[in-house]
Motif scaffolding. Structure first.
Motif, PDB file in Angstrom:
ATOM      1  N   ALA A 143      -7.181 -11.760  12.765  1.00 37.68           N
ATOM      2  CA  ALA A 143      -5.816 -12.083  13.176  1.00 37.68           C
ATOM      3  C   ALA A 143      -4.805 -11.120  12.561  1.00 37.68           C
ATOM      4  N   ASN A 144      -3.704 -10.946  13.254  1.00 30.91           N
ATOM      5  CA  ASN A 144      -2.536 -10.227  12.726  1.00 30.91           C
ATOM      6  C   ASN A 144      -2.860  -8.827  12.221  1.00 30.91           C
ATOM      7  N   GLY A 145      -3.625  -8.086  13.012  1.00 28.42           N
ATOM      8  CA  GLY A 145      -3.899  -6.693  12.695  1.00 28.42           C
ATOM      9  C   GLY A 145      -4.851  -6.475  11.543  1.00 28.42           C
ATOM     10  N   ALA A 146      -5.616  -7.489  11.146  1.00 31.87           N
ATOM     11  CA  ALA A 146      -6.551  -7.346  10.033  1.00 31.87           C
ATOM     12  C   ALA A 146      -7.759  -6.513  10.449  1.00 31.87           C
ATOM     13  N   ARG A 189      -4.950  -5.477   5.568  1.00 30.43           N
ATOM     14  CA  ARG A 189      -3.821  -5.741   6.468  1.00 30.43           C
ATOM     15  C   ARG A 189      -2.635  -4.911   5.988  1.00 30.43           C
ATOM     16  N   GLY A 190      -2.067  -4.142   6.899  1.00 34.82           N
ATOM     17  CA  GLY A 190      -0.936  -3.300   6.536  1.00 34.82           C
ATOM     18  C   GLY A 190      -1.269  -2.277   5.470  1.00 34.82           C
ATOM     19  N   GLY A 191      -2.513  -1.818   5.447  1.00 37.42           N
ATOM     20  CA  GLY A 191      -2.926  -0.812   4.484  1.00 37.42           C
ATOM     21  C   GLY A 191      -3.246  -1.350   3.105  1.00 37.42           C
ATOM     22  N   GLU A 192      -3.213  -2.683   2.920  1.00 41.74           N
ATOM     23  CA  GLU A 192      -3.497  -3.274   1.617  1.00 41.74           C
ATOM     24  C   GLU A 192      -4.594  -4.322   1.728  1.00 41.74           C
ATOM     25  N   ALA A 193      -5.350  -4.500   0.624  1.00 39.53           N
ATOM     26  CA  ALA A 193      -6.374  -5.537   0.579  1.00 39.53           C
ATOM     27  C   ALA A 193      -5.702  -6.900   0.548  1.00 39.53           C
ATOM     28  N   VAL A 211     -15.419 -16.159  -1.493  1.00 38.13           N
ATOM     29  CA  VAL A 211     -14.560 -15.738  -0.387  1.00 38.13           C
ATOM     30  C   VAL A 211     -13.132 -16.074  -0.790  1.00 38.13           C
ATOM     31  N   VAL A 212     -12.273 -15.061  -0.826  1.00 39.03           N
ATOM     32  CA  VAL A 212     -10.870 -15.214  -1.203  1.00 39.03           C
ATOM     33  C   VAL A 212     -10.026 -14.702  -0.045  1.00 39.03           C
ATOM     34  N   ALA A 213      -9.063 -15.511   0.398  1.00 36.53           N
ATOM     35  CA  ALA A 213      -8.253 -15.118   1.555  1.00 36.53           C
ATOM     36  C   ALA A 213      -6.892 -15.788   1.495  1.00 36.53           C
ATOM     37  N   ALA A 214      -5.953 -15.227   2.279  1.00 32.21           N
ATOM     38  CA  ALA A 214      -4.590 -15.736   2.291  1.00 32.21           C
ATOM     39  C   ALA A 214      -4.448 -16.985   3.153  1.00 32.21           C
TER      40      ALA A 214
END
Length: 286
Positions: A143-146, A189-193, A211-214
């Motif tokens: 999602a969202n350009g990931a 995403r956006g060039g960052e982890a 597993v770590v995610a936003a």
């Protein structure tokens, strides 16, 4: 051997790397899947004690420091032949002494929970274990350009930052050991982890964690990626009770097989966010 004789005969000493094989043997005796290699990693990351009767290791207990204020406890096993003699309490008292001043976290079996309660631990959650041979590939939706890419050792500093934001614990040595033993994936995403996952050999097959995610969408993408192309392979995933990932796990063929209660003695760590931990590295290590 009677309870009194066990208390008198069993000697406690610090655990050592050479105890990995004995630990694996104890694990098999109580139905745990840990291999000698899994024990070697656990011993290398932490401290602990073993109880011996003669030359035989009959019980184990380990702890892992995460900074100066917290630690996890685990691998607490007493062989079936030596249970009921007070070894569990002796082991725990030794760990409490070694980890003095830290708040302590553990995941308790039904059999162990009464002892931990007597030692001042209180319930703070639950963990559910899912495992089995992977069936169909789950759908991987980013999602969202990931985007996803393989993790390298050079990524560890940023992965440690993400992990500490998710858990409230500085777990750099654990992440290094897991990555060196297996493989990792970074969600960009956006060039960052923005998140990551790790997969390694463990027990009967593979374990996916941490597993770590936003958010849930990113967590599902990372977990689906870990499950993909593993049809027929045995995979284990440990999640918090009520995890929103259960449908993905069961859809891939994994089944709930066990549960433990999370307990704390002291203060819980305070994750800063904005990321969260969605699966564990292991029940012992967190």
């Amino acid at each position: 051997m009677g309870d009194t004789l066990i208390r008198e005969a069993a000697l406690l000493r610090d655990i050592a790397p050479a105890d990995a094989a004995a630990g694996a043997g104890l694990a098999r005796a109580v139905g745990w899947p840990h291999r000698a290699e899994d024990w070697a990693m656990a011993i290398g990351l932490g401290r602990g004690v073993v109880a011996t009767v003669g030359e035989e290791v009959v019980a184990t207990a380990l702890w892992w420091p995460y900074g100066e204020h917290h630690a996890t406890l685990g691998m607490i096993i007493v062989s079936p032949e030596h249970q009921g003699g007070g070894l569990g309490r002796r082991l725990m008292q030794s760990l409490l002494s070694q980890a003095e001043g830290r708040s302590l976290l553990l995941n308790a079996t039904v059999a162990g929970q009464p002892l931990y309660e007597k030692l001042g631990f209180v319930l703070c959650g639950a963990i559910r274990q899912y495992q089995g041979e992977v069936g169909a590939d789950p759908i991987l939706a980013l999602a969202n350009g990931a985007t996803l890419r393989p993790a390298a050792l050079a990524d560890l500093p940023v992965l440690e930052q993400l992990d500490q934001a998710a858990t409230g614990l500085p777990r750099g040595p654990l992440l290094r050991a897991v990555l060196e033993a297996g493989e990792g994936t970074v969600l960009m995403r956006g060039g960052e982890a923005a998140g990551f996952s790790m997969v390694r050999r463990f027990g009967r097959g593979l374990v996916i964690g941490p597993v770590v995610a936003a958010d849930l969408a990113d967590a599902r993408a990372l977990l689906a990626h870990g499950l993909q192309a593993r049809q027929g392979q045995f995979v284990r995933v440990d999640v918090e009770d009520g995890s929103p990932l259960v449908d993905l796990l069961t859809g891939a063929g994994l089944k709930p097989v066990d549960g433990v209660n999370s307990m704390v003695r002291g203060n819980l760590p305070r994750p800063a966010g904005p990321v969260s931990r969605y699966t564990l590295a292991s029940q012992a290590l967190g």
